[in-house]
Write a protein that holds these residues in place. Sequence first.
Motif, PDB file in Angstrom:
ATOM      1  N   ALA A 115       4.749  66.122  -3.942  1.00  0.00           N
ATOM      2  CA  ALA A 115       4.724  66.763  -3.529  1.00  0.00           C
ATOM      3  C   ALA A 115       3.294  67.648  -3.793  1.00  0.00           C
ATOM      4  CB  ALA A 115       4.967  68.031  -4.966  1.00  0.00           C
TER       5      ALA A 115
ATOM      6  N   HIS B 232      -0.190  66.899   0.598  1.00  0.00           N
ATOM      7  CA  HIS B 232      -1.147  67.815   1.116  1.00  0.00           C
ATOM      8  C   HIS B 232      -2.645  67.359   1.335  1.00  0.00           C
ATOM      9  CE1 HIS B 232      -0.149  72.180   0.652  1.00  0.00           C
ATOM     10  NE2 HIS B 232       0.830  71.345   0.105  1.00  0.00           N
ATOM     11  N   LEU B 233      -2.864  66.218   0.478  1.00  0.00           N
ATOM     12  CA  LEU B 233      -4.360  66.188   0.107  1.00  0.00           C
ATOM     13  C   LEU B 233      -4.783  64.262   0.417  1.00  0.00           C
ATOM     14  CD1 LEU B 233      -4.578  66.832  -3.491  1.00  0.00           C
ATOM     15  CD2 LEU B 233      -5.877  67.942  -2.440  1.00  0.00           C
TER      16      LEU B 233
ATOM     17  N   VAL C 248      13.167  69.679  -0.581  1.00  0.00           N
ATOM     18  CA  VAL C 248      11.735  69.789   0.246  1.00  0.00           C
ATOM     19  C   VAL C 248      11.307  69.157  -1.492  1.00  0.00           C
ATOM     20  CG1 VAL C 248       9.886  70.735   0.933  1.00  0.00           C
ATOM     21  CG2 VAL C 248      12.011  71.179   1.471  1.00  0.00           C
TER      22      VAL C 248
ATOM     23  N   ALA D 110       8.270  67.437  -0.800  1.00  0.00           N
ATOM     24  CA  ALA D 110       7.291  67.104  -0.357  1.00  0.00           C
ATOM     25  C   ALA D 110       6.722  68.078   1.451  1.00  0.00           C
ATOM     26  CB  ALA D 110       6.678  66.259  -0.487  1.00  0.00           C
ATOM     27  N   ALA D 111       6.381  68.897   1.239  1.00  0.00           N
ATOM     28  CA  ALA D 111       6.460  69.440   3.005  1.00  0.00           C
ATOM     29  C   ALA D 111       5.381  69.253   3.614  1.00  0.00           C
ATOM     30  CB  ALA D 111       6.269  71.359   2.632  1.00  0.00           C
TER      31      ALA D 111
ATOM     32  N   THR E 257       2.626  72.975   6.067  1.00  0.00           N
ATOM     33  CA  THR E 257       1.665  74.695   5.407  1.00  0.00           C
ATOM     34  C   THR E 257       1.152  75.661   6.507  1.00  0.00           C
ATOM     35  OG1 THR E 257       0.737  74.094   3.816  1.00  0.00           O
ATOM     36  CG2 THR E 257       3.141  73.511   3.340  1.00  0.00           C
TER      37      THR E 257
ATOM     38  N   GLU F 231       0.639  77.895   5.967  1.00  0.00           N
ATOM     39  CA  GLU F 231      -0.390  78.638   5.152  1.00  0.00           C
ATOM     40  C   GLU F 231      -0.888  79.350   4.559  1.00  0.00           C
ATOM     41  OE1 GLU F 231       3.349  77.954   4.909  1.00  0.00           O
ATOM     42  OE2 GLU F 231       3.659  77.783   2.577  1.00  0.00           O
ATOM     43  N   VAL F 232      -1.078  77.897   3.989  1.00  0.00           N
ATOM     44  CA  VAL F 232      -2.734  76.765   3.458  1.00  0.00           C
ATOM     45  C   VAL F 232      -3.285  75.935   4.465  1.00  0.00           C
ATOM     46  CG1 VAL F 232      -0.304  75.962   1.901  1.00  0.00           C
ATOM     47  CG2 VAL F 232      -2.685  76.323   0.983  1.00  0.00           C
ATOM     48  N   PRO F 233      -4.240  75.897   4.033  1.00  0.00           N
ATOM     49  CA  PRO F 233      -5.183  74.786   4.754  1.00  0.00           C
ATOM     50  C   PRO F 233      -4.379  73.697   3.709  1.00  0.00           C
ATOM     51  CG  PRO F 233      -6.702  76.604   3.566  1.00  0.00           C
ATOM     52  CD  PRO F 233      -5.032  77.021   3.884  1.00  0.00           C
TER      53      PRO F 233
ATOM     54  N   THR G 147       6.451  66.653 -10.582  1.00  0.00           N
ATOM     55  CA  THR G 147       5.767  65.974  -9.812  1.00  0.00           C
ATOM     56  C   THR G 147       4.297  65.678 -10.567  1.00  0.00           C
ATOM     57  OG1 THR G 147       4.218  65.956  -7.759  1.00  0.00           O
ATOM     58  CG2 THR G 147       4.120  68.114  -8.494  1.00  0.00           C
TER      59      THR G 147
ATOM     60  N   GLY H 266      -1.990  70.882  -4.079  1.00  0.00           N
ATOM     61  CA  GLY H 266      -0.563  70.911  -3.342  1.00  0.00           C
ATOM     62  C   GLY H 266      -0.200  71.659  -3.877  1.00  0.00           C
ATOM     63  N   ILE H 267       1.664  71.037  -3.550  1.00  0.00           N
ATOM     64  CA  ILE H 267       1.992  71.607  -4.221  1.00  0.00           C
ATOM     65  C   ILE H 267       3.402  72.171  -3.258  1.00  0.00           C
ATOM     66  CG2 ILE H 267       4.474  72.122  -5.494  1.00  0.00           C
ATOM     67  CD1 ILE H 267       2.818  70.835  -8.135  1.00  0.00           C
TER      68      ILE H 267
ATOM     69  N   GLY I 141       4.955  74.765  -0.754  1.00  0.00           N
ATOM     70  CA  GLY I 141       5.788  74.567   0.234  1.00  0.00           C
ATOM     71  C   GLY I 141       6.980  73.399   0.141  1.00  0.00           C
ATOM     72  N   SER I 142       6.625  73.040  -1.088  1.00  0.00           N
ATOM     73  CA  SER I 142       7.887  71.843  -1.523  1.00  0.00           C
ATOM     74  C   SER I 142       8.062  73.556  -2.457  1.00  0.00           C
ATOM     75  CB  SER I 142       7.339  71.442  -2.923  1.00  0.00           C
ATOM     76  OG  SER I 142       8.146  70.752  -4.138  1.00  0.00           O
ATOM     77  N   ASP I 143      10.547  72.389  -2.613  1.00  0.00           N
ATOM     78  CA  ASP I 143      11.240  73.480  -3.113  1.00  0.00           C
ATOM     79  C   ASP I 143      11.331  72.841  -4.456  1.00  0.00           C
ATOM     80  OD1 ASP I 143      12.417  74.502  -0.731  1.00  0.00           O
ATOM     81  OD2 ASP I 143      14.189  72.647  -0.597  1.00  0.00           O
TER      82      ASP I 143
ATOM     83  N   PRO J 201      -4.708  80.005  -1.275  1.00  0.00           N
ATOM     84  CA  PRO J 201      -3.229  80.237  -2.043  1.00  0.00           C
ATOM     85  C   PRO J 201      -3.019  78.913  -3.501  1.00  0.00           C
ATOM     86  CG  PRO J 201      -2.780  80.731  -0.279  1.00  0.00           C
ATOM     87  CD  PRO J 201      -4.443  80.111  -0.285  1.00  0.00           C
TER      88      PRO J 201
END
Lengths: 247, 247, 270, 270
Positions: free
Chosen positions: A120, A124-125, A148, A150-151, A154, A156-158, D98, D120-121, D123-125, D145
């Motif tokens: 998760a 992102h990173l 999910v 890990a998405a 997103t 909505e977020v950079p 996580t 991070g994180i 978007g994750s459920d 955010p």
Amino acid sequence: MLPLREQRELLITTIADLLDGVRHVAVGASSPIPAAGAMLLRARNEACGKAAVRISILGSAQHNFFTNGTIEIFDCAAQGRIDAFFLGGGQIDGSGNINLVGTGGYPQSQVRWPGSFGSAYLYHLVPRVILFRTEHSPRVLVPKVDFVSAAATTPEVPRRGGPHALLTNMALFAFDRGRARFGLRSVHPGFSATDVSDNTGFDYDTPDIVPATPAPDTATLDLLRGRILDELAETYPAFANSMAEAA
Amino acid sequence: MLPLREQRELLITTIADLLDGVRHVAVGASSPIPAAGAMLLRARNEACGKAAVRISILGSAQHNFFTNGTIEIFDCAAQGRIDAFFLGGGQIDGSGNINLVGTGGYPQSQVRWPGSFGSAYLYHLVPRVILFRTEHSPRVLVPKVDFVSAAATTPEVPRRGGPHALLTNMALFAFDRGRARFGLRSVHPGFSATDVSDNTGFDYDTPDIVPATPAPDTATLDLLRGRILDELAETYPAFANSMAEAA
Amino acid sequence: MTEIVSLEALAARMAPGQSLAIPVTGVAMAATAALIETGITGLKLICVPTSSLQADFLIGAKAVAAIETSAVSLGEAGSAPRFTAAVREGAFALTDSTCPAILAGLLAAQKGVPFMPIAGIIGSDLLKVRPDWKVIDSPVGEQRPVVVVPAIAPDVALFHAPEADRAGNVKIGRHRELAGMAYAAKHTLVTVERIVDHNLMETEDSAAAVLPSLYVDAVALAPRGAWPLSLWDEYETDTAEIARYAAMARSDEGFRAYLSAFLTRRREVA
Amino acid sequence: MTEIVSLEALAARMAPGQSLAIPVTGVAMAATAALIETGITGLKLICVPTSSLQADFLIGAKAVAAIETSAVSLGEAGSAPRFTAAVREGAFALTDSTCPAILAGLLAAQKGVPFMPIAGIIGSDLLKVRPDWKVIDSPVGEQRPVVVVPAIAPDVALFHAPEADRAGNVKIGRHRELAGMAYAAKHTLVTVERIVDHNLMETEDSAAAVLPSLYVDAVALAPRGAWPLSLWDEYETDTAEIARYAAMARSDEGFRAYLSAFLTRRREVA
């Protein structure tokens, strides 16, 4: 379908190609094929005088550049010091989301996998996350994951991190982050584009002509069957042995 | 007024009394008298079988129980693992606030001191902070500090830390956190309650009868002039020397 | 990968206007002299979390445009004269802090988050002079007001250590704030007493004392490179020299004379 | 001050219903067996940040009322059978996380703040199943955010290490998450391969590998105390034994038989 050794060599070579240009790649525990891909890239770069590649393998003494405990790989990713990483998933969906938790309800999942680990966060990173899952089937490659972990995207977020490609036993897909959608890039020898579509549960783009995933050339095979096997033996003795025995 | 050695011995003994019951006391760099007070408490507790006292002295190799860098003393205080600490101040006011920054404007202070160090943090977190400043004068003990480096009380937020007492060359004050006000507890030999009020810039409570700060007894003096001097010599050789020479 | 370079080449990696994180122990004094010789200006000093001679030197040499610190002091030798004078003159942008807040800001950068919560501080006038700090109600967990401070990501971290190996791994012992500076900084420059041929990461025990080369851009050899300050197990503070500095640096002229002799001496040693 | 006690006395320091932090490496398996022998129940496991055999053992022994973890798995040997079965049965309160979020929660407790921001994180459920986590707009610093997670302060941290000295200083090498667990926990219990007579804090280099006794309530001797798991420089994972466990623990009866033999074996060694 290729024999096991050739299958693995193809995957390893494909991973090395996908990693081209990275300076630091991290590999999770029990991931011999991704580790071998990173080692192949390192060996190739050395041979042609390209930038050195650092490989961090969780659980390896020799490939451990960390001294600050479990958190360091995560901090390091947040600092932008890790360029590539590998993730799998019990399910991977057409939007690139992955599920490492389970299916059939939550929290009382009827099929429960180990859990989300660091996915998760790292998704992102780390700029170039390679999704690697050998099983190519509709139960793994689903339209929408049940959970999910890990998405992939997103809006909505950079973020700098996310999926770069999906590699299975059957094919290689590239991921388009703007459209959050996979595109078939090549099919491994022994399989057809139809095999791929029959075994993929999600929609993806298909080019008019689907190339075959290129097999490793002789120089690459020499590296794979020599130096890389030796390097692998330190961290993955069983895997290195099985590769050598298959020769 | 007492000779220098006796003055110091009185302060050290008073500090040991103020520390009674603590398990872990931290002492800043260049603080030989507080360190000696803590060492005296440790020696006394050992002699009468009371709980062992841990002393952390910043900058001392022998009194260093930390292995996580500069942050550890602060984290340790936040965890409630430090029971007592010492703070000084260019100014200390009647509400217990301290100023380590300067006077005469900010940021272009006409009198500038080093800065707040960790005071703004530790004052909140260490249950028994002893304000220790040898100079007892109206320019130090002011009605209101020009800059609050660290606030003594903050009714708007729960805290376990704050001032316990103020010790100067002239007197000992207790601090009442509920009223945010000092009360004179004792005056050192050679001074009177009038000396104290003449030299204190803030209001404080005075008991009807102001006792003299008790001088160390013989057993304490034996410890101070023997074992404690030896222990001090490791971290504060110059101070230990000057105490020995004054004998 | 880490490069092993000369002290001059190391100093040349700093550019005017950059932010520079400097520590309390493991102070790179020789590199500071080399840096002053480059004629650098406009540095934004970040003291982790305080400084003594090093900040005073850079301030006296007019290399500093801004400073964030919890304190500048010569310790036993008294106040830092060039710092004190510069504050009075308003010679730089001064950002007062408190020790754990600077470490919290670096930690935020280490973790790639925009801010870090920190205990205490409420009631301090630091909150008045730090509009970049705020008191918020804790959004999760125990409900109470808590101070939040922004991330501090220095352009460069600079420190001195006993040893590096050929790969650029640096022995820092227990002084983990040096690692913290490096994690947070975009670039890290290190001077060392000696460069060793064995791998400092070789055993579990030796590795525990190491900042990995992953974080180190360049290493330069600088024997007695912290002098006149101490370097933990290696040598003690030269208190006589610090006292001499404290006396001379009371005036700008005295400081100039001291600095000039210091730079000459360094060139001769080098 | 740290007490040096027997393995049984160490296990007896845990009380039913307490939260227990356990690591990935430096796993106190012998102590876990001793703990199970006390008949403990209602433990709230906090896996830092995942667990394998240890969590599966405690779950199989019906000692666990709740678990917070990023994963439970036997690694190469496949899924953790008692964990998987217990999830299906809803046998405990399950809190998925996580890895870095568990470490962030411990860090908040280490620093005495109610929460910690983490990258991070989003978007994750996990955010859906963790009402105790939130996404907030960063109150200071870069406006974006960011996820915040509450502090995790375990009642007890338990781990196994190679060495302790007589004062209770414990050698942890690079495995600094073991220190992180101890900083955050109210009490820390440690088993070791051996107790040494020299002071582990004696030199700068040896001290760097040490968790100070300040954080350690009790130490017990337990040679090969991580078996069948590995202990970094000391011994490798006994993969055959883990595979044997994985096969037997598929059923509750098989697990009972394995556990019974394991406990018997431990008593014979002790």
